[in-house]
Design a protein around this motif. Sequence first.
Motif, mmCIF file in Angstrom:
data_model
loop_
_atom_site.group_PDB
_atom_site.id
_atom_site.type_symbol
_atom_site.label_atom_id
_atom_site.label_comp_id
_atom_site.label_asym_id
_atom_site.label_seq_id
_atom_site.Cartn_x
_atom_site.Cartn_y
_atom_site.Cartn_z
ATOM 1 N N SER A 20 11.963 -6.331 7.645
ATOM 2 C CA SER A 20 11.305 -7.309 6.971
ATOM 3 C C SER A 20 9.991 -6.812 6.541
ATOM 4 O O SER A 20 9.066 -7.375 5.579
ATOM 5 C CB SER A 20 10.867 -7.778 7.793
ATOM 6 N N GLN A 68 6.595 -6.652 7.409
ATOM 7 C CA GLN A 68 6.299 -8.066 8.008
ATOM 8 C C GLN A 68 5.728 -7.245 9.196
ATOM 9 O O GLN A 68 6.325 -7.222 10.585
ATOM 10 C CB GLN A 68 6.430 -8.957 8.364
ATOM 11 N N GLU A 113 3.913 -8.581 10.901
ATOM 12 C CA GLU A 113 3.578 -9.795 12.934
ATOM 13 C C GLU A 113 4.680 -10.022 13.027
ATOM 14 O O GLU A 113 5.063 -10.135 14.274
ATOM 15 C CB GLU A 113 2.851 -11.155 12.447
ATOM 16 N N ASP A 114 6.197 -9.346 12.535
ATOM 17 C CA ASP A 114 7.728 -9.517 12.890
ATOM 18 C C ASP A 114 7.468 -8.164 13.770
ATOM 19 O O ASP A 114 7.879 -8.231 14.981
ATOM 20 C CB ASP A 114 8.216 -8.888 11.916
#
Length: 121
Positions: A83, A85, A87-88
């Motif tokens: 992803s 990301q 934060e994931d």
Amino acid sequence: RQHHYNALMVACARVADSLTASQLFQEMQQQGLVPREMDWNIYLQCCRQSFADCRAVFTSMLEAGVVPTEETFAALLQAAGLSRQREDAEWVLSEMQGRGISPYNPASPRLRLQLQRMGFI
């Protein structure tokens, strides 16, 4: 019978075929088979192209009373890496730590590899 479904799910995981995996997972349950922790982990691998789908599968896994393992978190971290990301990945680490699994000394080689790829160890 469960081994047959498991083998089909592994084939789906190889190519990240979440649609077929979802159908197989539902069919397996309709046949009265209760998914084991390993089945859930394979399902997570099938969904790795979508972190949101992985989170939904993880939530269903918890609701089914299945205890996540290091292999579960390795699959989630792989999806987080795809992803792109941060934060994931941080969410996965938080979930791990909340369940008493240290990201700094993983027993699972697969989890160690995912943590290294993400730059956490």
